[in-house]
Scaffold this motif. Sequence first.
Motif, short mmCIF file in Angstrom:
data_model
loop_
_atom_site.label_atom_id
_atom_site.label_comp_id
_atom_site.label_asym_id
_atom_site.label_seq_id
_atom_site.Cartn_x
_atom_site.Cartn_y
_atom_site.Cartn_z
N LEU A 132 53.70 40.93 -18.43
CA LEU A 132 52.26 40.86 -18.68
C LEU A 132 51.65 42.25 -18.80
O LEU A 132 50.78 42.49 -19.65
CB LEU A 132 51.58 40.08 -17.55
CG LEU A 132 51.79 38.56 -17.56
CD1 LEU A 132 51.19 37.94 -16.30
CD2 LEU A 132 51.18 37.93 -18.79
N GLN A 133 52.09 43.18 -17.95
CA GLN A 133 51.59 44.55 -18.03
C GLN A 133 51.97 45.20 -19.36
O GLN A 133 51.14 45.87 -20.00
CB GLN A 133 52.12 45.37 -16.86
CG GLN A 133 51.55 44.96 -15.51
CD GLN A 133 52.18 45.72 -14.37
OE1 GLN A 133 53.16 46.45 -14.55
NE2 GLN A 133 51.65 45.55 -13.17
N LEU A 139 48.71 45.32 -26.48
CA LEU A 139 47.47 44.84 -27.07
C LEU A 139 46.41 45.93 -27.08
O LEU A 139 45.63 46.05 -28.04
CB LEU A 139 46.97 43.62 -26.31
CG LEU A 139 47.79 42.33 -26.47
CD1 LEU A 139 47.26 41.25 -25.55
CD2 LEU A 139 47.77 41.85 -27.92
N HIS A 140 46.37 46.74 -26.03
CA HIS A 140 45.40 47.84 -25.98
C HIS A 140 45.67 48.86 -27.09
O HIS A 140 44.76 49.34 -27.76
CB HIS A 140 45.46 48.51 -24.61
CG HIS A 140 44.51 49.67 -24.46
ND1 HIS A 140 43.13 49.49 -24.40
CD2 HIS A 140 44.72 51.00 -24.39
CE1 HIS A 140 42.55 50.68 -24.28
NE2 HIS A 140 43.48 51.61 -24.27
N GLU A 144 43.26 49.84 -30.35
CA GLU A 144 42.84 51.18 -30.77
C GLU A 144 43.16 51.41 -32.24
O GLU A 144 42.36 52.01 -32.99
CB GLU A 144 43.53 52.22 -29.89
CG GLU A 144 43.04 52.25 -28.45
CD GLU A 144 43.73 53.31 -27.63
OE1 GLU A 144 44.79 53.80 -28.08
OE2 GLU A 144 43.21 53.66 -26.55
N GLN A 145 44.34 50.95 -32.69
CA GLN A 145 44.68 51.09 -34.10
C GLN A 145 43.71 50.30 -34.99
O GLN A 145 43.30 50.78 -36.05
CB GLN A 145 46.12 50.60 -34.33
CG GLN A 145 47.18 51.46 -33.64
CD GLN A 145 48.57 50.88 -33.82
OE1 GLN A 145 48.76 49.90 -34.53
NE2 GLN A 145 49.55 51.49 -33.15
#
Length: 323
Positions: A132-133, A139-140, A144-145
């Motif tokens: 999950l981490q 996803l973060h 940003e992309q």
Amino acid sequence: MSSKLRIHSWPCSYYLDSSKQWIPGNLSLTPSSIQFTAAKSGKLLLELQLLGISQIKKEFSSFLFGSLTVSEKGGKHWFSSLHPNRNVVFNILEHFWREQLLSGPAAGAGAALGCGKGKELMGILTGSQKRLQDTAQLLHSQGEQFDSIMRGLQKMEGDMDVADRLLTELESPSWWPFNTKLWKTPLNPNPNPKPPNPKPREQTLLRIPVIISQGSHPEAKPGQFALFPSSLEIWDCNSQLLQRFQARDVDEIRVHNPYELSIRQRFIGSADKSVRLLAARMPEAIPVLEVQFSGKMEFLEDALGFLGRRKSPRDDLGTALWQ
């Protein structure tokens, strides 16, 4: 802290398979095990280490009575007629069981560390948390992309608007009386300016899973407790904010035992706002609360008895008491 200390105890009935009958007694929770003691004889009939439990489940007995089952390598154990109700006992037992598995072998001193099923479940939960981490980080990064791509598209759109105005001016005939106004129109290369950055959130001093009881309601539900420099927040399992206490408005924090405390805010002419929290990780939260609310902490006699310390002056109770 001894693993034999009782955190909670509930009246119930236990199905004794050897005699094929229900035995009335008390189900007790300790930091590392659950126990059942017969009411009449006072004999300890069952003791299960939390690390050895493979499942805790709500089921129904053959007579459609609500029951709680605890499964381990040696079989399944049935408990019924639970007070105050089955949901409360289930939520508390499951909370301490999961926290025992997640905390690793260090928290299981005095427990059966050789239980393969407990280690297997702990490995599965730890691996799921790690995945999950990793997913959240991915996803973060992708977010940003995506933001960078959107900024590029907005810049391209602004440049195209400028080019369109210039082409319109060049294509207009010389006798058109309004052609000079296009040059005087201010150009905005960025039609969608980025909004100002929001105010940064306070630093989180502490965040732990808890069991929540509010007011006079006996229902104990899982949730989270978060501590900030200026406030306390209690969230339910659906990430909905239940209570928020400003630090200056908290009137009293009572420590009932190393695993349970209550927070109260008093009002004149109306009911007080209070919440009771129970957590396996509460011993690590109490020293932090002592620093934030040194003059509002009250240690009850049961809390001192858990630690084998019975000192009357509360001023001498510091962080070392809970280490």
